[in-house]
Motif scaffolding. Structure first.
Motif, PDB file in Angstrom:
ATOM      1  N   ASP A 149       0.794  -1.290   0.117  1.00  0.00           N
ATOM      2  CA  ASP A 149       0.423   0.061  -0.183  1.00  0.00           C
ATOM      3  C   ASP A 149       0.868   1.340  -0.107  1.00  0.00           C
ATOM      4  N   GLU A 150       0.691   2.022  -0.115  1.00  0.00           N
ATOM      5  CA  GLU A 150       0.700   3.807   0.680  1.00  0.00           C
ATOM      6  C   GLU A 150       2.105   3.141   0.680  1.00  0.00           C
ATOM      7  N   LEU A 151       2.425   2.871   2.103  1.00  0.00           N
ATOM      8  CA  LEU A 151       3.500   3.288   3.442  1.00  0.00           C
ATOM      9  C   LEU A 151       4.789   2.822   2.347  1.00  0.00           C
ATOM     10  N   SER A 152       4.966   1.740   2.056  1.00  0.00           N
ATOM     11  CA  SER A 152       5.958   1.400   1.142  1.00  0.00           C
ATOM     12  C   SER A 152       6.390   2.475  -0.210  1.00  0.00           C
ATOM     13  N   LYS A 153       5.370   3.022  -0.430  1.00  0.00           N
ATOM     14  CA  LYS A 153       5.825   3.965  -1.506  1.00  0.00           C
ATOM     15  C   LYS A 153       6.377   5.209  -0.658  1.00  0.00           C
ATOM     16  N   VAL A 154       5.864   5.448   0.210  1.00  0.00           N
ATOM     17  CA  VAL A 154       6.605   6.547   1.223  1.00  0.00           C
ATOM     18  C   VAL A 154       7.392   6.506   1.647  1.00  0.00           C
ATOM     19  N   MET A 155       7.998   5.325   2.667  1.00  0.00           N
ATOM     20  CA  MET A 155       9.277   4.827   3.462  1.00  0.00           C
ATOM     21  C   MET A 155      10.070   4.664   2.000  1.00  0.00           C
ATOM     22  N   LEU A 156      10.610   4.694   0.722  1.00  0.00           N
ATOM     23  CA  LEU A 156      11.429   4.373  -0.589  1.00  0.00           C
ATOM     24  C   LEU A 156      11.504   5.913  -0.333  1.00  0.00           C
ATOM     25  N   ILE A 157      10.619   6.422  -0.582  1.00  0.00           N
ATOM     26  CA  ILE A 157      11.648   8.207  -0.636  1.00  0.00           C
ATOM     27  C   ILE A 157      11.395   8.766   0.631  1.00  0.00           C
ATOM     28  N   VAL A 158      10.839   8.056   1.918  1.00  0.00           N
ATOM     29  CA  VAL A 158      12.300   9.034   2.857  1.00  0.00           C
ATOM     30  C   VAL A 158      13.526   8.074   3.206  1.00  0.00           C
ATOM     31  N   ILE A 159      13.858   6.877   2.802  1.00  0.00           N
ATOM     32  CA  ILE A 159      15.103   6.362   3.330  1.00  0.00           C
ATOM     33  C   ILE A 159      16.158   6.795   1.652  1.00  0.00           C
ATOM     34  N   GLY A 160      15.344   7.123   1.022  1.00  0.00           N
ATOM     35  CA  GLY A 160      16.441   7.347  -0.152  1.00  0.00           C
ATOM     36  C   GLY A 160      16.827   9.043   0.155  1.00  0.00           C
ATOM     37  N   ILE A 161      16.254   9.819   0.539  1.00  0.00           N
ATOM     38  CA  ILE A 161      16.820  11.290   0.071  1.00  0.00           C
ATOM     39  C   ILE A 161      17.065  11.538   1.922  1.00  0.00           C
ATOM     40  N   THR A 162      16.671  10.594   2.779  1.00  0.00           N
ATOM     41  CA  THR A 162      16.860  11.202   4.876  1.00  0.00           C
ATOM     42  C   THR A 162      18.319  11.206   4.994  1.00  0.00           C
ATOM     43  N   PRO A 163      19.346  10.524   4.063  1.00  0.00           N
ATOM     44  CA  PRO A 163      20.239  10.039   4.798  1.00  0.00           C
ATOM     45  C   PRO A 163      21.273  11.108   4.438  1.00  0.00           C
ATOM     46  N   VAL A 164      21.124  11.757   3.062  1.00  0.00           N
ATOM     47  CA  VAL A 164      21.403  12.878   2.110  1.00  0.00           C
ATOM     48  C   VAL A 164      21.374  14.136   3.018  1.00  0.00           C
ATOM     49  N   LEU A 165      20.215  14.620   3.066  1.00  0.00           N
ATOM     50  CA  LEU A 165      19.746  16.131   3.827  1.00  0.00           C
ATOM     51  C   LEU A 165      20.556  16.320   5.143  1.00  0.00           C
ATOM     52  N   ALA A 166      20.367  14.884   6.418  1.00  0.00           N
ATOM     53  CA  ALA A 166      20.782  14.966   7.764  1.00  0.00           C
ATOM     54  C   ALA A 166      22.399  14.906   7.138  1.00  0.00           C
ATOM     55  N   ARG A 167      23.155  14.714   6.448  1.00  0.00           N
ATOM     56  CA  ARG A 167      24.599  14.549   6.103  1.00  0.00           C
ATOM     57  C   ARG A 167      24.523  15.656   5.656  1.00  0.00           C
ATOM     58  N   ASP A 168      24.424  16.454   3.999  1.00  0.00           N
ATOM     59  CA  ASP A 168      24.634  17.586   4.323  1.00  0.00           C
ATOM     60  C   ASP A 168      24.436  19.109   5.222  1.00  0.00           C
ATOM     61  N   LEU A 169      22.829  18.773   5.833  1.00  0.00           N
ATOM     62  CA  LEU A 169      22.640  19.643   7.714  1.00  0.00           C
ATOM     63  C   LEU A 169      23.754  19.825   8.454  1.00  0.00           C
ATOM     64  N   GLU A 170      24.024  18.592   9.145  1.00  0.00           N
ATOM     65  CA  GLU A 170      25.247  18.043   9.697  1.00  0.00           C
ATOM     66  C   GLU A 170      26.530  19.377   9.532  1.00  0.00           C
ATOM     67  N   GLN A 171      26.748  18.929   8.105  1.00  0.00           N
ATOM     68  CA  GLN A 171      28.301  19.392   7.659  1.00  0.00           C
ATOM     69  C   GLN A 171      27.567  21.014   7.464  1.00  0.00           C
ATOM     70  N   ARG A 172      26.307  21.556   7.279  1.00  0.00           N
ATOM     71  CA  ARG A 172      26.775  22.938   7.563  1.00  0.00           C
ATOM     72  C   ARG A 172      26.573  23.172   8.856  1.00  0.00           C
ATOM     73  N   SER A 173      25.835  22.550   9.778  1.00  0.00           N
ATOM     74  CA  SER A 173      25.442  22.813  11.413  1.00  0.00           C
ATOM     75  C   SER A 173      27.076  23.060  12.141  1.00  0.00           C
ATOM     76  N   ARG A 174      28.257  21.933  11.419  1.00  0.00           N
ATOM     77  CA  ARG A 174      29.761  22.368  11.815  1.00  0.00           C
ATOM     78  C   ARG A 174      30.681  23.655  11.290  1.00  0.00           C
ATOM     79  N   GLU A 175      29.856  23.586  10.090  1.00  0.00           N
ATOM     80  CA  GLU A 175      30.288  25.358   9.654  1.00  0.00           C
ATOM     81  C   GLU A 175      30.191  27.115  10.185  1.00  0.00           C
ATOM     82  N   ILE A 176      29.089  26.400  11.411  1.00  0.00           N
ATOM     83  CA  ILE A 176      28.217  27.298  12.258  1.00  0.00           C
ATOM     84  C   ILE A 176      29.944  28.483  13.084  1.00  0.00           C
TER      85      ILE A 176
END
Length: 271
Positions: free
Chosen positions: A136-163
């Motif tokens: 159903d819908e949950l698996s499709k949403v989770m694919l998007i979440v798993i696909g882009i969340t780690p990259v977003l988190a790493r980018d924001l982590e790096q930006r946090s370290r640049e403060i």
């Protein structure tokens, strides 16, 4: 004047922006006309009339089987999944990025984990998602979440370290605790970056959505494209691809407008 120092005016910028699209349409029109001249029933490069007829049927006529207007029902299904997945990814990615980039104790554990997680090909675990979360819908949403969340988190982590560390020192000197530092110092610095990162990840989010819909769905833009491919219905596929591109561009423009409206001080964003 050297070529590197020449800048187009407003009118020239519009002309240069439209030039690749005009050339692409012109090349397609010539190729389509040549193929249709040799074979009027050719399906590979349908003419404008064929595609307009298909669009009229999909966008303005009810499907006799379901009673729905297919283009709009497919669009609603896909956008619901996409926006939900992006919203969850933005929230989770922001929290993980702050935790890994601001707090050394948490970063020592989260940073390597996010690095490894971002290397996992999301499409490779799609069968696992279908097994765990169903079809159903949950698996499709989770694919998007798993696909882009780690990259977003790493980018924001790096930006946090640049403060600049001086900001943390000054805030703590004035009596700020960890929670205040996150809300008053870190968060305002990261929200603009989050919008930029989401713009850069839109293409990947659409890719994961279309892939999931192609395998298991009963409605959606990706589902419709892969459903009609067996009939070589390029008069349907090409307008759907163009519609997806237009939706992605509109979302990108909306995020860019939101960034400029809420964070006019931000610099260095993607144009």
């Amino acid at each position: 004047m050297r070529f590197i120092n020449r800048h187009p005016g407003l009118g020239g910028r519009w002309l240069l922006a439209l030039l690749p699209l005009v050339l692409l349409l012109l090349a397609y029109g010539v190729g389509s006309a040549m193929r249709l001249a040799d074979n009027p029933d050719d399906k590979l490069l349908p003419g404008a009339t064929q595609m307009l007829d298909a669009i009229a049927q999909l966008a303005f006529s009810e499907d006799p089987r379901t009673g729905e207007v297919l283009l709009w029902s497919d669009t609603a299904a896909s956008l619901t999944r996409l926006l939900l997945g992006i919203a969850i990814s933005a929230l989770v990615g922001l929290c993980l990025g702050i935790a890994a980039g601001v707090f050394p104790l948490l970063g020592a554990s989260l940073s390597p984990f996010l690095a490894v997680l971002s290397m996992v090909p999301p499409l490779a675990i799609l069968p696992i998602l279908f097994i765990v979360f169903g079809l159903d819908e949950l698996s499709k949403v989770m694919l998007i979440v798993i696909g882009i969340t780690p990259v977003l988190a790493r980018d924001l982590e790096q930006r946090s370290r640049e403060i600049p560390p001086e900001l943390f020192v000054k805030a703590q000197t004035l009596g700020a605790n960890s929670w205040t530092l996150v809300l008053r110092v870190v968060l305002p610095q990261l929200l603009s970056r989050l919008l930029l990162s989401l713009r850069l990840m839109l293409g990947a989010a659409w890719l994961f959505l279309i892939s999931a819909e192609a395998i298991s769905a009963t409605a959606g833009l990706g589902y419709r494209i892969f459903l009609v491919r067996r009939y070589m219905a390029m008069d349907v596929i090409l307008p759907y691809v163009a519609w997806i591109t237009l939706l992605a561009w509109a979302m990108d423009w909306g995020l860019r407008w939101l960034n400029r409206r809420c964070f006019p001080w931000s610099e260095g964003g993607v144009k």
